[in-house]
Scaffold this active site. Structure first.
Site, short mmCIF file in Angstrom:
data_model
loop_
_atom_site.label_atom_id
_atom_site.label_comp_id
_atom_site.label_asym_id
_atom_site.label_seq_id
_atom_site.Cartn_x
_atom_site.Cartn_y
_atom_site.Cartn_z
N TYR A 125 -4.30 -0.35 -6.48
CA TYR A 125 -5.67 -0.64 -6.90
C TYR A 125 -5.83 -0.62 -8.41
O TYR A 125 -6.93 -0.81 -8.91
CB TYR A 125 -6.63 0.40 -6.32
N ASP A 225 2.64 5.89 8.14
CA ASP A 225 2.60 5.21 9.44
C ASP A 225 2.53 6.22 10.57
O ASP A 225 1.76 6.06 11.54
CB ASP A 225 3.77 4.22 9.62
N ASP A 249 -7.86 3.91 1.41
CA ASP A 249 -8.82 2.87 1.78
C ASP A 249 -8.70 2.57 3.27
O ASP A 249 -9.68 2.54 4.01
CB ASP A 249 -8.52 1.63 0.94
#
Ligand code: NAD
Length: 362
Positions: A125, A225, A249
């Site tokens: 980001y 994950d 996010d």
């Protein structure tokens, strides 16, 4: 009772409606607030030539506290995201997102009580991007090959992922301290250090080092994950989870999904001295102006704000009033009903009416 001066950015799309609802219920708690209301985003571009004009930033810096509605970021039009810019300009390095299930919420899970602490300034980001086909991108591709021996295809776009020792130390110190201040017992560092050894690997190493400064809080790590699967299967095993920007996010929406959806997910952007409170959801343009959006995420952001400004009692009363309206299940928006077209769903402003009534009878 102390008066507070707070900056309010209503936002666009459904922002003005949910902001008005939040402002009304905060007023009903009796806490005295002078609001400095400022618009930002596309609507002010023409007037000020900037979606985030300097006077808006000055107001937040002066007041140290702001609450904002969502702002639309047009996809692929070269206009910078006001949300990302705001976090960067004010160095709001931590985004705290509590995910809590309230009785009566339509969800597959009960008793979820998680907190995501998302690093807000680094990672993919950071906005360091090189467009496909441009001369600089081709130069970078050549440099990478020269320095590392890896050939990237010439027709690639490139996004850079920086993760620093400074940024990682700062976010973990914040998260551990937040855990202690809020009676939490465990911090989980989320990462993908097995693949990204020099970014997520650094993140994990620094997290482990910082954890030694806070022996009273349990510390563990999870690969991202695996974390997503664990959250779906056993959310009760987790408490405060700290993650880099992009995973934060994505996992914020996952956790919002565990606890009743985006309409109920609040957030607090925190810097060293400034705090900006906002819902996790976006501007939901299709519902703009229709009095349909759920204002509870914005109201719960208001709860976090009240606690932050030392009005914890008002914050607790407001949270209880919202919880009562949820538990009764009558005055809730379409997204909290079993069927999306349920004719008994109420509008944004009616939810505010019900919360104000619940506050009055608490
Ligand atoms: P969104 O959160 O606006 O919408 C996702 C889905 O959730 C939609 O179906 C929407 O109708 C629904 N929804 C969202 N908020 C709701 C609410 N309060 N009540 C009921 N339903 C709700 O996400 P998006 O569609 O990806 O983004 C729309 C715009 O918002 C984009 O321009 C995006 O950049 C922006 N955005 C802003 C912020 C922010 O201001 N912090 C955050 C996320 C997205």
């Amino acid at each position: 009772m102390a008066r507070h001066t707070i900056t309010l950015i209503p936002g666009d799309g459904v922002g003005p409606e949910v902001s008005t609802a939040a402002r009304r219920v905060i007023y009903a708690t009796g806490v005295e607030i002078d609001w400095e209301v400022h618009d930002a985003g596309l609507s002010v571009m023409e007037e000020f030539g900037d979606p985030l004009p300097a006077h808006v930033l000055d107001s937040i810096r002066r007041n140290k506290v702001a609450i904002k509605g969502p702002l639309t970021t047009p996809v692929g039009k070269g206009i910078r995201s006001v949300n990302v810019a705001l976090r960067r300009e004010l160095d709001l390095f931590a985004l705290v997102r509590p995910c809590k299930s309230y009785p009566g919420v339509r969800s597959r899970y009960e008793d979820v009580d998680l907190v995501i602490v998302r690093e807000n300034t680094e990672d993919l980001y950071a906005g360091i991007e090189f467009a496909e086909g441009e001369a600089q991108t081709l130069e970078l591709i050549a440099d990478i090959e020269r320095l590392g021996g890896q050939r990237i295809r010439d027709d690639s776009g490139i996004s850079i992922k920086p993760i620093s020792i400074f940024g990682t130390e700062r976010i973990f110190r914040f998260a551990f301290q937040w855990a202690i201040d809020n009676g939490r017992h465990k911090v989980t560092a989320v990462h993908k250090a097995n693949i990204m050894k020099h970014t997520d690997g650094l993140w994990l190493r620094v997290a482990d080092e910082v954890s030694r400064e806070f022996p009273q809080v349990e510390f563990e790590e999870r690969i991202v994950d695996n974390m997503t699967m664990q959250l779906v299967q056993k959310p009760e095993l987790y408490d405060v989870m700290v993650m880099p920007n992009l995973y934060g996010d994505i996992l914020s929406d996952l956790c919002a999904g565990l606890t009743g959806g985006l309409g109920l997910a609040p957030g607090a952007n925190r810097g060293d001295t400034v705090a900006v409170f906002e819902a996790t959801h976006g501007s939901a343009p299709k519902y703009a102006g229709l009095n349909k959006a759920n204002p509870m995420a914005m109201m719960l952001s208001g709860v976090l704000m009240l606690r932050h400004i030392g009005e914890g009692d008002a914050g607790n009363r407001l949270e209880s009033a919202i919880a009562r309206v949820i538990a009764e299940g009558r005055s809730v928006t379409y997204d909290m009903k079993p069927e999306r077209d349920d004719p008994t769903a109420v509008g944004t402003s009616q939810v505010a009416d019900a919360v104000i009534e619940a506050l009055g009878t608490a």
